[in-house]
Design a protein around this motif. Structure first.
Motif, short mmCIF file in Angstrom:
data_model
loop_
_atom_site.label_atom_id
_atom_site.label_comp_id
_atom_site.label_asym_id
_atom_site.label_seq_id
_atom_site.Cartn_x
_atom_site.Cartn_y
_atom_site.Cartn_z
N PHE A 64 0.83 -1.21 0.00
CA PHE A 64 0.00 0.00 0.00
C PHE A 64 0.87 1.25 0.00
CE2 PHE A 64 -1.92 3.40 2.51
CZ PHE A 64 -3.01 3.69 1.71
N LEU A 65 1.92 1.28 0.80
CA LEU A 65 2.80 2.45 0.83
C LEU A 65 3.49 2.66 -0.51
CD1 LEU A 65 4.40 2.18 4.36
CD2 LEU A 65 2.79 3.90 3.54
N ILE A 66 3.91 1.58 -1.14
CA ILE A 66 4.57 1.70 -2.45
C ILE A 66 3.61 2.31 -3.47
CG2 ILE A 66 5.48 0.37 -4.39
CD1 ILE A 66 6.72 -1.51 -2.28
N PHE A 67 2.39 1.81 -3.51
CA PHE A 67 1.44 2.34 -4.49
C PHE A 67 0.93 3.72 -4.11
CE2 PHE A 67 1.47 -2.08 -5.85
CZ PHE A 67 1.63 -1.88 -7.21
N ASP A 68 0.98 4.05 -2.84
CA ASP A 68 0.64 5.41 -2.42
C ASP A 68 1.69 6.39 -2.94
OD1 ASP A 68 -1.07 7.15 -1.09
OD2 ASP A 68 0.28 7.23 0.64
N LEU A 73 3.57 10.26 -7.30
CA LEU A 73 4.45 10.57 -8.43
C LEU A 73 3.69 10.68 -9.74
CD1 LEU A 73 7.47 8.27 -7.55
CD2 LEU A 73 7.36 10.75 -7.38
N LEU A 74 2.56 10.00 -9.86
CA LEU A 74 1.79 10.05 -11.10
C LEU A 74 0.91 11.30 -11.22
CD1 LEU A 74 0.60 6.37 -11.58
CD2 LEU A 74 2.21 7.63 -12.98
N LEU A 75 0.46 11.84 -10.11
CA LEU A 75 -0.46 12.97 -10.16
C LEU A 75 0.11 14.21 -10.84
CD1 LEU A 75 -2.41 12.76 -6.80
CD2 LEU A 75 -3.26 12.39 -9.09
N PRO A 76 1.37 14.58 -10.63
CA PRO A 76 1.85 15.79 -11.32
C PRO A 76 2.24 15.56 -12.79
CG PRO A 76 3.47 15.05 -9.72
CD PRO A 76 2.29 14.16 -9.60
N MET A 77 2.14 14.35 -13.30
CA MET A 77 2.56 14.09 -14.68
C MET A 77 1.77 14.89 -15.72
SD MET A 77 3.78 10.23 -15.14
CE MET A 77 5.36 9.73 -14.52
N PRO A 78 0.45 15.04 -15.62
CA PRO A 78 -0.24 15.87 -16.62
C PRO A 78 0.21 17.34 -16.60
CG PRO A 78 -1.82 14.50 -15.47
CD PRO A 78 -0.52 14.34 -14.77
N ILE A 79 0.54 17.84 -15.45
CA ILE A 79 1.03 19.22 -15.36
C ILE A 79 2.40 19.33 -16.01
CG2 ILE A 79 1.68 21.07 -13.77
CD1 ILE A 79 -0.42 19.86 -11.83
N LEU A 80 3.24 18.32 -15.79
CA LEU A 80 4.57 18.32 -16.40
C LEU A 80 4.50 18.19 -17.92
CD1 LEU A 80 6.52 16.09 -13.89
CD2 LEU A 80 6.67 18.55 -14.15
N ILE A 99 7.83 -0.15 -15.07
CA ILE A 99 8.54 -0.60 -13.86
C ILE A 99 7.55 -0.97 -12.77
CG2 ILE A 99 10.05 0.16 -11.99
CD1 ILE A 99 11.61 1.76 -14.10
N LEU A 100 6.51 -0.15 -12.59
CA LEU A 100 5.51 -0.45 -11.57
C LEU A 100 4.71 -1.71 -11.91
CD1 LEU A 100 4.25 3.11 -10.75
CD2 LEU A 100 5.57 1.61 -9.27
N LEU A 101 4.38 -1.89 -13.17
CA LEU A 101 3.63 -3.09 -13.57
C LEU A 101 4.48 -4.35 -13.43
CD1 LEU A 101 1.61 -1.77 -16.63
CD2 LEU A 101 0.74 -2.44 -14.38
N ILE A 102 5.77 -4.25 -13.70
CA ILE A 102 6.66 -5.40 -13.49
C ILE A 102 6.72 -5.76 -12.00
CG2 ILE A 102 9.08 -6.14 -13.56
CD1 ILE A 102 9.29 -4.66 -16.24
N GLY A 103 6.79 -4.74 -11.16
CA GLY A 103 6.78 -4.99 -9.71
C GLY A 103 5.48 -5.62 -9.24
N LEU A 104 4.35 -5.12 -9.77
CA LEU A 104 3.05 -5.70 -9.42
C LEU A 104 2.95 -7.14 -9.90
CD1 LEU A 104 0.22 -5.25 -8.25
CD2 LEU A 104 -0.47 -4.48 -10.53
N TYR A 105 3.42 -7.42 -11.11
CA TYR A 105 3.40 -8.79 -11.64
C TYR A 105 4.27 -9.73 -10.79
CZ TYR A 105 3.91 -12.64 -14.93
OH TYR A 105 3.93 -13.87 -15.51
N HIS A 106 5.42 -9.23 -10.35
CA HIS A 106 6.30 -10.04 -9.50
C HIS A 106 5.63 -10.34 -8.16
CE1 HIS A 106 9.94 -11.59 -7.70
NE2 HIS A 106 9.80 -10.73 -6.70
N GLU A 107 4.99 -9.34 -7.56
CA GLU A 107 4.28 -9.56 -6.29
C GLU A 107 3.14 -10.55 -6.48
OE1 GLU A 107 3.12 -5.69 -5.14
OE2 GLU A 107 5.15 -5.09 -4.56
N TRP A 108 2.46 -10.46 -7.59
CA TRP A 108 1.36 -11.36 -7.87
C TRP A 108 1.86 -12.79 -8.04
CZ3 TRP A 108 -2.62 -10.14 -12.30
CH2 TRP A 108 -3.72 -10.96 -12.17
#
Length: 117
Positions: A64-68, A73-80, A99-108
């Protein structure tokens, strides 16, 4: 000017003393051991603190902390996107998400997201 400052200081001191006195007088004097102890993670505060802790609960909390942080980090991307090169922004965003999807796949695959044993 000096008289006004002294008056304001006296009013501040008086209001501080009044708030302090009301907080002391309004407290209940019959504090129970259970009511004064903190409630921590659903454990009974009157039992031993050396109870086994669920490793799965800890792992889900870390995920949960990692995805938080990911969302933060994703929220300011449209502004950038408005202030940078579109191709550069797109490649960085896609790389970050991969990178995040690879981490999620590994956890799964490791079974970290399953509660049942």
């Amino acid at each position: 000017m000096m008289m006004m400052m002294i008056t304001m200081l006296m009013m501040l001191t008086l209001s501080t003393v009044i708030m302090w006195m009301t907080s002391i007088l309004s407290k209940k004097s019959n504090e129970d051991r259970e009511k004064s102890s903190p409630f921590e993670c659903g454990f009974d505060p009157m039992n031993s603190a050396r109870l086994p802790f669920s490793l799965r609960f800890f792992l889900i909390a870390v995920i949960f902390l990692i995805f938080d942080v990911e969302i933060a980090l994703l929220l300011p991307m449209p502004i950038l996107m408005m202030h940078s090169n579109l191709m550069y922004w797109m490649s960085i965003s896609i790389l970050f998400l991969i990178i995040l999807l690879i981490g999620l796949y590994h956890e799964w695959n490791q079974g970290s997201l399953e509660w049942a044993l």
